[in-house]
Design an enzyme around this catalytic site. Structure first.
Site, PDB file in Angstrom:
ATOM      1  N   GLU B  50     -56.773 -18.034  27.067  1.00  0.00           N
ATOM      2  CA  GLU B  50     -56.403 -18.455  28.397  1.00  0.00           C
ATOM      3  C   GLU B  50     -55.890 -17.186  29.070  1.00  0.00           C
ATOM      4  O   GLU B  50     -54.887 -16.620  28.636  1.00  0.00           O
ATOM      5  CB  GLU B  50     -55.295 -19.502  28.276  1.00  0.00           C
ATOM      6  CG  GLU B  50     -55.101 -20.365  29.469  1.00  0.00           C
ATOM      7  CD  GLU B  50     -53.863 -21.260  29.311  1.00  0.00           C
ATOM      8  OE1 GLU B  50     -53.280 -21.592  30.331  1.00  0.00           O
ATOM      9  OE2 GLU B  50     -53.490 -21.588  28.169  1.00  0.00           O
ATOM     10  N   ASP B  61     -43.965 -22.522  35.568  1.00  0.00           N
ATOM     11  CA  ASP B  61     -43.593 -21.591  34.514  1.00  0.00           C
ATOM     12  C   ASP B  61     -42.097 -21.369  34.395  1.00  0.00           C
ATOM     13  O   ASP B  61     -41.384 -21.270  35.390  1.00  0.00           O
ATOM     14  CB  ASP B  61     -44.285 -20.246  34.740  1.00  0.00           C
ATOM     15  CG  ASP B  61     -45.778 -20.337  34.470  1.00  0.00           C
ATOM     16  OD1 ASP B  61     -46.140 -20.916  33.429  1.00  0.00           O
ATOM     17  OD2 ASP B  61     -46.566 -19.857  35.297  1.00  0.00           O
TER      18      ASP B  61
END
Lengths: 402, 265
Positions: B50, B61
């Site tokens: 990824e 995040d």
């Protein structure tokens, strides 16, 4: 047009729900709770009671006689949101949303704040209803608005300074969203502006439309007719949409939204999202965004922390594209000038945010006929900004002149 | 090509072995070091990668990835660098699937058609967009499918049964299951009900399930791997990189990834 947003949360192409999957359930829960509440008689009655007996609504529509005489044009009226409890329009939305959060059984409230006005309003309603309150605020804004930070603490809220990114409202909002993703099951995110994913832009507008509804009645009572022009400052856009919304169908009423031009829109230091930005996705909503050609969100600047956000509510983007409203920008310097003019001529210290709108109104007023009228949304009072103004004006300020 | 992804999951299921998809933050701590890490992970036996593109406002995040993102942006990392990296990885001879992880606005500004075109030309296999909701999925999926690229749907512990079903019928090579209600970040322990939830979930789904968010150690990966089709590790890998001298990052990444690969056997 008043049926917007559509059921998916879009105003034309703008709006929507661009959030991580974890939050989709919370947005659905909120949409459902709100659509029940908005039609519930008790909810509406409770809200009206708090707005009246706690916040002091209706706020007056003040005729600015001295300014009208001085500028020799349109009759200038000020919608006095500065006279609300906590000193700004933010409380309207907070009272509505806290009643909603209570109905939903949420025990913990989080919020983002820029200037601190929304943070203070949130802390206030949380104190009133006995709910835990945590406010995210960019470290830079914590510094600029120390007084509001202290007010929030006095009201029992916990203030989290945000050190990521540009350390302003945008980062505070990112951090609040992260908190919400983490604590979504017990936490209510009380967004303060018409930004964020659907249904927030609609909910905040609905709780702020009381500004325009009152102003409309008051103007008809005072002048026997609708106003010719509405002027309000715009960043996320809650005070502006609150004033504009009840007039959208009255095509003869012109609307001007005023963004922060900071040091000037030709410099990089401004927050004129609709003038200089382009459509993109920020904080869950598709709207105009100040960004790099690649799509990185830009840094912004404004003398007023409450106008220092690189996005704008999706309904404003739609009003701009459909030309129902016009959006202009006013610099730090011009806002400061208007701040002083209003102080000396009407005895009112406006918030620096609202000073942007005042400047624009004073610029247009002389070009309008004497029978025409302007409503300026005085969205907040300037006490919180006295330090900032002191820093800028310093010893240049001399008393005794008008 | 998304076909590589479908094949990888088919053969993983046949072998009853979960795939390992480490996350590499493009440009962290430098472009060269991130490329080196990517190659090291693949060399260690990672099933694919990824490749995360840094964005100024990464709302999904936690602190570790935020910091890495900021460092990468400060280096001047551009969106186009992710295509350059895919090209460089292919040039080095690695054939494993490569997925671009990007927030929506970056892809929007580039334009979905151009994004799909360039990604396909460079040899990428698909995209993961954490802030693209299922409601908006199909029109973008169609654009990617025309270039044989996959678009990966997310499901989370809060997804309702109808949303899980909606994700399942997208025909994606796998679903990205967010293991915690929260942001990315290494955690000491797995979500308490994770393994039970996975078992329930997999019973209902046709599409393979890959688990991400909050998996930190090879041992945790081993546990999750037994109950899923694949494991993503991001923050824990970034933490290792942040504690290692740039010259030794490749070795550190390789050794960590090898441990995870072994734990998944």
């Amino acid at each position: 047009m008043t049926s917007l947003p559509n059921s998916h949360g879009y105003f034309g192409p703008y709006g929507g729900q661009y959030v991580p999957e974890t939050l989709m359930v919370a947005l659905r829960e909120l949409s459902q709770a709100y659509s029940k509440a908005r039609n519930d008689r008790k909810f509406k009655r409770d809200l009206r009671t708090y707005l009246t007996e706690y916040s002091g609504r209706p706020t007056p529509l003040t005729f600015a006689a001295n300014l009208t005489a001085k500028y020799k044009g349109a009759r200038i009226y000020l919608k006095r949101e500065d006279l609300n409890h906590t000193g700004a329009h933010k409380i309207n939305n907070c009272l509505g949303q806290i009643l909603l959060a209570k109905r939903m059984g949420k025990k913990r409230i989080i919020a983002e704040t820029g200037a601190g006005q929304h943070g203070v309003a949130t802390a206030t309603v949380c104190a009133l209803f006995g709910l835990r309150c945590e406010v995210y605020m960019g470290e830079e804004d914590v510094r600029r608005q120390a007084l509001n930070v202290f007010r929030m603490k006095l009201l029992g809220a916990q203030v989290h300074p945000v050190t990521s990114g540009t350390r302003t409202l945008k980062d505070a909002m990112s951090e609040a969203i992260r908190d919400w993703v983490t604590n979504v099951r017990n936490t209510y995110y009380l967004i303060g502006s018409t930004a964020g994913p659907h249904p927030y832009p609609m909910i905040v507008r609905d709780f702020q439309r009381v500004i325009g509804e009152e102003a409309r009645r008051q103007m008809i009572k005072a002048e026997g007719k609708l106003p010719d022009l509405l002027v309000a400052c715009v960043n996320g856009g809650s005070n502006a949409i609150g004033l504009f919304y009840p007039f959208i169908k009255d095509k003869k009423v012109k609307m001007v939204g005023v963004e922060a031009a900071g040091d000037g829109v030709k410099t990089k230091r401004h927050a004129a999202t609709m003038e200089k930005g382009k459509p993109g996705v920020l904080h869950g909503s598709f709207s105009y965004v100040l960004q790099s050609p690649e799509g990185q969100i830009a840094e912004t600047h404004s003398i007023s922390a409450g106008l220092d956000y690189p996005g704008v509510g999706p309904e404003h983007a739609w009003l701009k594209d459909t030309k129902r409203a016009v959006y202009v920008s006013v610099t730090d310097q011009q806002a400061l000038e208007a701040f002083q003019i209003l102080a000396r001529n009407e005895g009112i210290l406006p918030a620096l945010e609202s000073s942007h709108a005042v400047y624009q109104a004073l610029k247009i007023a002389p070009r309008m006929s004497k029978s025409s009228t302007i409503i300026v949304n005085l969205s907040g009072r300037g006490d919180k900004d006295v330090n900032t103004v002191l820093e800028r004006l310093g010893s240049n300020l001399t008393g005794g002149k008008r | 090509m998304s076909r590589a992804l479908y094949q990888a999951f088919r053969s993983a299921r046949a072998k009853r072995r979960a795939l390992f998809l480490p996350y590499i933050c493009l440009g962290y701590p430098t472009y060269a070091a991130s490329l080196q890490s990517a190659k090291a992970a693949l060399k260690a036996g990672a099933s694919g990668l990824e490749l995360g593109v840094p964005f100024s406002d990464p709302i999904a995040d936690g602190p570790t990835l935020q910091k890495a993102t900021q460092i990468s942006l400060n280096q001047g990392t551009k969106f186009a660098d992710v295509f350059r990296m895919i090209g460089d990885i292919r040039k080095a001879g690695f054939k494993q699937p490569l997925l671009v992880m990007s927030y929506l606005n970056l892809v929007e500004q580039m334009g979905w058609f151009r994004f799909a075109e360039v990604l396909a030309i460079k040899g990428g296999d698909g995209a993961i967009i954490p802030d693209l909701p299922l409601e908006q999925f199909s029109k973008f999926r169609r654009i990617l499918i025309q270039k044989n690229l996959a678009l990966i749907p997310f499901i989370s512990p809060t997804s309702s049964p109808d949303r899980v079903k909606k994700a399942d019928v997208q025909g994606a090579p796998f679903l990205y299951y967010v293991s915690v209600t929260g942001v990315t970040g290494a955690r000491k322990t797995l979500a308490p009900d994770l393994l039970v939830s996975l078992k329930n979930l997999r019973g209902k789904l046709k599409t393979p399930v890959v688990v991400g968010f909050g998996i930190s150690t090879p041992a945790q990966a081993g546990l999750v791997g037994k109950a899923s089709d694949g494991v993503i590790i991001a923050s824990a890998l970034i933490q290792i990189m942040s504690k290692t001298k740039v010259s030794k990052i490749g070795k550190a990444v390789e050794s960590f990834c090898r441990k995870v690969v072994n734990a998944l056997r």
